[in-house]
Design an enzyme around this catalytic site. Structure first.
Site, PDB file in Angstrom:
ATOM      1  N   LYS A 147      32.296  46.955  37.905  1.00 18.64           N
ATOM      2  CA  LYS A 147      32.503  45.698  38.626  1.00 18.64           C
ATOM      3  C   LYS A 147      31.161  45.175  39.119  1.00 18.64           C
ATOM      4  O   LYS A 147      30.318  45.940  39.591  1.00 18.64           O
ATOM      5  CB  LYS A 147      33.457  45.953  39.792  1.00 18.64           C
ATOM      6  N   SER A 237      40.631  42.179  43.592  1.00 16.62           N
ATOM      7  CA  SER A 237      39.515  41.405  43.057  1.00 16.62           C
ATOM      8  C   SER A 237      38.836  42.051  41.847  1.00 16.62           C
ATOM      9  O   SER A 237      37.938  41.452  41.240  1.00 16.62           O
ATOM     10  CB  SER A 237      38.466  41.214  44.157  1.00 16.62           C
ATOM     11  N   SER A 261      42.084  46.126  46.092  1.00 15.44           N
ATOM     12  CA  SER A 261      41.399  45.390  45.022  1.00 15.44           C
ATOM     13  C   SER A 261      41.217  46.168  43.727  1.00 15.44           C
ATOM     14  O   SER A 261      40.801  45.601  42.719  1.00 15.44           O
ATOM     15  CB  SER A 261      40.028  44.903  45.516  1.00 15.44           C
TER      16      SER A 261
END
Length: 592
Positions: A147, A237, A261
């Site tokens: 990420k 996210s 997330s």
């Protein structure tokens, strides 16, 4: 009931882009038949397990979980690691295939940066080590993605924000470096909500991430619209990381988990997502959102693989004072596990408004599965759950306001050209660099922290956090081993429906089952269980006790073996299919 067959097909969108579909149909013999797996991966895996939808009858699992051929095939790390050592595939070939897959599925928008040249160099070094019989570990030569809010040395790190445009860190986050030290190959940085603030991966500067399951035949058959306008969100996210693993662009991915997330997108994209105990993994190099709740998360295609990665990443880090010594763990998860020794708790407060019938059906089905196998299943109460989302919102905004103060345009990242004064430069830099979501959370946090509001909001939220944590502790003290809950209210929403509401409302809805775990610092893992009527994944969450991550994963592994979730297998290109026609045409059959 007849089990489905999974096959792959290809279509072309109105824009001329190739779409990879997975067709799910039924066989007459009640067996699972998987076709369409790319030839380069077919040689390493025996195919997916069967799928049982929400309408399926309750299964009759054995009391002891015996080795399951289908589930063993999902242990891609071990399968691929062995293939690398046997010489059936090289690390450079594996890396090239993953990079090709990223490019073929570019319409998913899962990646911000592709590190092709660096990845191939890392893969070549892995081949040299493996050739001489000196691999660095079980992940040597295995492609992974990260990420884009984890720092990576000499590789752009943007947090999907204009504020960090062009920022290249001089160091790598500890968890990233540990993977690199094991010989894992970094193929790219994945997309997210800006600064990890969101629940759909729709609010980043690089655009929204699309859920790979939106391009299955089962989903498309129910849509009369073009795939470019009708697609489901990936969750957030960490949506880019989840989509990358689901679409076979990488074998594992790192995400961050502040209020769910990692587990939210893992649930919506049908992959295993682990949020470890707070402090078990180092946060050094993870650009902070909420320091007291942030945890690096692990996404893989099986619980077994998540456990392998956890063993490598866990442990104390001198650069992060919140890390703790990892408890001793066995080399791998047990294949034989007596589920009769486990007590499963079902929180009655988690029957939340808006819970879909498909998700409720799966929750009931899996609870019954545990009970039929001999586990004790009992209802428990977490009385302060109704206050948790408001408590989380206040604390999140307060810490965001503090953490975002470092982005002022002076040291790194975006800097406004307006420099009439220092104050003007600060203000315009932050206005230009942050999106509305980030700015609103900063404003809210500063409001809550005002002298006149501090006791009324921040202190009260901290007191409520303590009560929520005590609720969970009391449940585990009563003899409960794990809690079984939904991960999300429903399957993935259509993008056009999701953006009808503001980020704050969406996050409150999507985080309802996940954020209490972060406030209490407990481990949790989401495991996909079935496909909804729309053809999208439904997952359930298991919550464990502090530092009992291994026990949690052991139970999750047993559950994974019973539910037999179907995995997406994207169709390879025509040249790839010609490489091994016999493998491509081979049918893998697993009893239903």
């Amino acid at each position: 009931m007849e089990s489905p067959t999974i096959t792959a097909s290809r279509s072309v969108s109105r824009r001329g882009e190739k779409r990879f579909h997975v067709e799910i149909s039924k066989t007459g013999g009640g067996e699972v038949v998987a076709q369409g797996l790319p030839a380069w991966l077919s040689t390493l895996s025996a195919g997916p397990a069967s799928a049982r939808g929400p309408e399926s009858a309750s299964p009759q699992p054995p009391t002891r979980a015996a080795p399951n051929t289908a589930q063993t095939c999902r242990h891609l790390h071990s399968k691929v690691s062995q293939a690398l050592r046997d010489g059936r595939v090289s690390a450079t070939e594996l890396c090239r295939k993953c990079i090709d897959q990223i490019q073929r599925t570019h319409y998913l928008n899962a990646f911000i940066t592709i590190t092709g040249e660096t990845a191939m160099e890392q893969a070549q070094r892995a081949d040299n080590r493996i050739r001489t019989g000196k691999p660095l570990g079980p992940l040597d030569g295995i492609p992974f993605s990260v990420k884009d809010n984890f720092c990576t040395e000499n590789i752009k790190t943007t947090c999907a924000s204009k504020m960090l445009k062009g920022y290249v860190p001089p160091f790598s986050a500890t968890v990233v470096q540990k993977l690199l030290d094991q010989g894992a190959v970094l193929v790219g940085k994945t997309n997210l909500d800006e600064f990890a603030m969101g629940a759909g991966s729709t609010d980043g500067v690089f655009g929204p991430v699309r859920n790979p399951w939106s391009y299955t035949t089962l989903y498309r058959e129910q849509s009369t619209e073009d795939p470019d306008s009708d697609w489901a969100i990936s969750g957030g996210s960490s949506g880019g990381s989840a989509a990358a693993v689901a679409a076979l662009s990488s074998f594992l991915a790192l995400g961050s988990d502040t209020g769910g997330s990692t587990r939210n997108p893992g649930s919506l994209c049908g992959v295993v997502a682990l949020k470890p105990t707070y402090g078990l993994l180092s946060r050094h190099g993870l650009i902070p959102l909420v320091n007291s709740m942030d945890v690096p998360g692990i996404m893989t295609r099986s619980v077994h693989d998540a456990a392998t990665v956890l063993r490598i990443l866990q442990g104390r880090d001198e650069r992060d004072s919140t890390t703790v010594q990892a408890p001793s763990t066995p080399p791998s998860l047990p294949e034989h596990f007596d589920i009769r020794d486990i007590c499963v708790g079902i929180p009655k407060e988690y029957h939340a408004p808006g819970l879909s019938t498909d998700t409720l059906a799966q929750w009931s089905r899996v609870a019954a599965m545990f009970e039929q196998a001999g586990a004790r299943v009992q209802e428990v109460s977490l009385p302060h759950t109704q206050h948790s989302i408001v408590c989380y919102h206040v604390l999140c905004c307060c810490e965001v306001a503090s953490n975002m103060a470092r982005f002022d345009g002076l040291e790194y990242g975006h800097r406004s050209t307006i420099d009439s004064s220092t104050d003007a430069m600060y203000a315009t830099t932050r206005h230009e660099g942050f999106n509305n979501v980030v700015r609103r959370r900063i404003l809210s946090g500063n409001y809550f922290l005002l002298k006149s509001n501090y006791e009324r909001y921040f202190v009260k939220a901290q007191q409520m956090r303590r009560l929520i944590t005590e609720d969970l502790k009391n449940v585990f003290r009563s003899g409960i081993d794990v809690l079984l809950t939904p991960t999300t209210l429903s399957d993935a929403a259509r993008y056009t429906d999701f953006i009808q509401e503001d980020n704050r409302t969406r996050s409150a809805q999507e985080d309802v089952f996940t954020q209490p775990v972060n406030m209490a610092g407990l481990p949790a893992v989401t495991v996909p269980t079935a496909l909804s009527r729309r053809g999208l994944p439904i997952s359930l969450q298991l919550i464990g006790q502090t530092l009992q991550d291994w026990k949690l994963l052991t139970v999750a592994h047993w559950m994974e073996q019973q539910v037999n979730f179907p995995m997406i297998h994207l169709h390879g290109d025509s040249d790839e299919r010609k490489l091994d026609r016999s493998v491509r045409e081979r049918t893998h059959t697993i009893g239903s």
